[in-house]
Design a protein around this motif. Structure first.
Motif, short mmCIF file in Angstrom:
data_model
loop_
_atom_site.label_atom_id
_atom_site.label_comp_id
_atom_site.label_asym_id
_atom_site.label_seq_id
_atom_site.Cartn_x
_atom_site.Cartn_y
_atom_site.Cartn_z
N ILE A 165 0.84 -1.20 0.00
CA ILE A 165 0.00 0.00 0.00
C ILE A 165 0.88 1.26 0.00
CG2 ILE A 165 -0.19 0.02 2.51
CD1 ILE A 165 -2.80 1.24 -0.06
N ALA A 166 2.05 1.16 0.65
CA ALA A 166 2.94 2.32 0.69
C ALA A 166 3.42 2.68 -0.72
CB ALA A 166 4.14 2.04 1.60
N LEU A 167 3.78 1.67 -1.51
CA LEU A 167 4.26 1.92 -2.86
C LEU A 167 3.13 2.39 -3.77
CD1 LEU A 167 6.70 1.92 -4.68
CD2 LEU A 167 6.28 -0.48 -5.23
N PHE A 169 10.33 12.46 -0.25
CA PHE A 169 10.29 12.01 1.13
C PHE A 169 9.34 10.83 1.30
CE2 PHE A 169 11.91 16.34 2.30
CZ PHE A 169 13.07 15.90 2.91
N SER A 170 8.25 10.83 0.54
CA SER A 170 7.32 9.70 0.63
C SER A 170 7.99 8.42 0.10
CB SER A 170 6.03 9.99 -0.14
OG SER A 170 6.23 9.98 -1.53
N SER A 171 8.84 8.57 -0.90
CA SER A 171 9.59 7.41 -1.40
C SER A 171 10.58 6.91 -0.34
CB SER A 171 10.35 7.78 -2.68
OG SER A 171 9.44 8.04 -3.74
N LEU A 172 11.13 7.83 0.44
CA LEU A 172 12.00 7.43 1.55
C LEU A 172 11.22 6.59 2.57
CD1 LEU A 172 14.16 10.61 2.32
CD2 LEU A 172 15.00 8.37 1.57
N LEU A 173 9.97 7.00 2.83
CA LEU A 173 9.13 6.23 3.75
C LEU A 173 8.85 4.84 3.19
CD1 LEU A 173 6.51 8.88 4.98
CD2 LEU A 173 8.56 8.08 6.14
N VAL A 174 8.66 4.75 1.88
CA VAL A 174 8.46 3.44 1.25
C VAL A 174 9.70 2.57 1.44
CG1 VAL A 174 8.05 2.23 -0.92
CG2 VAL A 174 6.82 4.35 -0.44
N LEU A 175 10.85 3.18 1.30
CA LEU A 175 12.11 2.45 1.52
C LEU A 175 12.18 1.92 2.94
CD1 LEU A 175 14.76 1.68 0.07
CD2 LEU A 175 15.76 3.79 0.98
N VAL A 176 11.79 2.74 3.92
CA VAL A 176 11.76 2.30 5.32
C VAL A 176 10.77 1.15 5.49
CG1 VAL A 176 11.13 3.00 7.67
CG2 VAL A 176 12.46 4.55 6.23
N ALA A 177 9.62 1.25 4.81
CA ALA A 177 8.61 0.19 4.89
C ALA A 177 9.17 -1.14 4.39
CB ALA A 177 7.38 0.58 4.08
N PHE A 178 9.87 -1.10 3.26
CA PHE A 178 10.44 -2.32 2.70
C PHE A 178 11.50 -2.93 3.61
CE2 PHE A 178 9.40 -1.10 -1.98
CZ PHE A 178 8.08 -1.40 -1.73
N PHE A 184 -5.26 8.20 1.29
CA PHE A 184 -4.25 7.18 1.56
C PHE A 184 -4.11 6.88 3.05
CE2 PHE A 184 -2.76 8.06 -2.80
CZ PHE A 184 -2.85 6.76 -3.27
N ILE A 185 -4.40 7.84 3.89
CA ILE A 185 -4.42 7.55 5.33
C ILE A 185 -5.55 6.56 5.63
CG2 ILE A 185 -4.93 8.54 7.60
CD1 ILE A 185 -3.47 11.05 6.72
N LYS A 186 -6.71 6.80 5.04
CA LYS A 186 -7.86 5.91 5.23
C LYS A 186 -7.54 4.50 4.74
CE LYS A 186 -12.67 5.33 3.72
NZ LYS A 186 -13.76 5.92 2.89
N THR A 187 -6.97 4.40 3.54
CA THR A 187 -6.64 3.08 2.98
C THR A 187 -5.58 2.38 3.83
OG1 THR A 187 -7.10 3.92 0.76
CG2 THR A 187 -5.85 1.87 0.91
N SER A 188 -4.60 3.13 4.30
CA SER A 188 -3.52 2.54 5.09
C SER A 188 -4.02 2.03 6.44
CB SER A 188 -2.40 3.57 5.31
OG SER A 188 -1.82 3.95 4.08
N LEU A 236 1.97 1.42 8.02
CA LEU A 236 2.37 2.58 8.82
C LEU A 236 3.04 3.64 7.93
CD1 LEU A 236 3.81 0.88 12.04
CD2 LEU A 236 1.72 2.25 11.85
N MET A 237 3.89 3.19 7.03
CA MET A 237 4.57 4.14 6.14
C MET A 237 3.59 4.70 5.11
SD MET A 237 7.57 4.55 7.29
CE MET A 237 6.83 4.32 8.91
N GLY A 238 2.55 3.91 4.76
CA GLY A 238 1.50 4.44 3.88
C GLY A 238 0.78 5.60 4.56
#
Length: 242
Positions: free
Chosen positions: A19-21, A141-150, A79-83, A163-165
């Motif tokens: 979902i983050a990606l 920065f959102s892509s950085l969060l995706v990286l953290v999620a992975f 996206f907050i709702k979906t996450s 959470l990162m989503g």
């Protein structure tokens, strides 16, 4: 570049069930929409003054920036709702080296786009390009969060993706708030900074016989500024001869 990143992120987001990606992909899609608004705003702002708009159409840029901001904010809420729904449900996330490579490439390209837009914005004093640049950087920065999620998924924390989503959504709303506030301030009449006012005063005082300058008002219409001011001269001097 944004279209390429959107397609790649969306494709691998569905394959990996991340979902983050997927959220990051649609954040990138909103960059495409914002770029279209940028072009529209510039074309409107370039129109010459007319009877209904004697000061020109420069504030079309600010309205376009406001439009971009609202679009970003609503996307963030979705996206907050979906996450949150994803966090409450158990989902298997498939992460591999290809996904890591895609996210890293996205981070690099989005930062390059952000710097390009922000440098151009500073060069021509454009609010709408500044908004576009901030949007690009928030996507980075959102892509950085995706990286953290992975990384979290790799270490056995699958809910890190949800959470990162949420983090991506919050970042989008935060970016939108700053841009909306700036655009509204401009539309309502933001006061000019003291440095610019002092520059205007200095230039006006260079005119012979001008002893003082006050009541300086600057109206901003996109890249154009209209200035009104009061000057003081010796009572024995004639304004017609200045």
């Amino acid at each position: 570049i944004n279209l390429f990143l959107f397609v790649i992120k969306l494709f691998f987001g569905f394959i990996s069930n991340s979902i983050a990606l997927i959220a990051d992909a649609f954040h990138t899609l909103s960059d495409i929409a914002s770029s279209a608004v940028v072009i529209f705003g510039f074309k409107m702002a370039a129109k010459p003054p007319d009877k209904e708009h004697p000061f020109g159409h420069g504030r079309a840029e600010t309205i376009a920036a406001l439009t971009i901001s609202i679009f970003i904010g609503f996307a963030g809420l979705e996206f907050i709702k979906t996450s949150i729904n994803r966090f409450l449900a158990y989902q298997i996330i498939e992460v591999n080296s290809t996904l890591f490579a895609i996210v890293i490439i996205s981070i690099i390209l989005k930062e390059c786009l952000a710097r390009l837009s922000l440098n151009l914005a500073n060069k021509i004093k454009s609010d709408i390009l500044k908004a576009d640049g901030i949007h690009h950087r928030s996507d980075m920065f959102s892509s950085l969060l995706v990286l953290v999620a992975f990384i979290g998924v790799q270490f056995g924390y699958p809910k890190m993706d949800a959470l990162m989503g949420m983090g991506v959504g919050i970042m989008m709303i935060y970016s939108a708030y700053g841009l909306i506030r700036s655009a509204v301030d401009d539309l309502l009449g933001r006061p000019m900074d003291s440095k610019t006012v002092n520059q205007i005063k200095t230039i006006a005082k260079e005119v012979d016989e001008v002893s003082n300058v006050h009541d300086i008002v600057v109206h901003t219409y996109g890249a154009h500024k209209f200035i009104s001011l009061h000057i003081e001269i010796d009572e024995g001097k004639s304004p017609e001869k200045m």
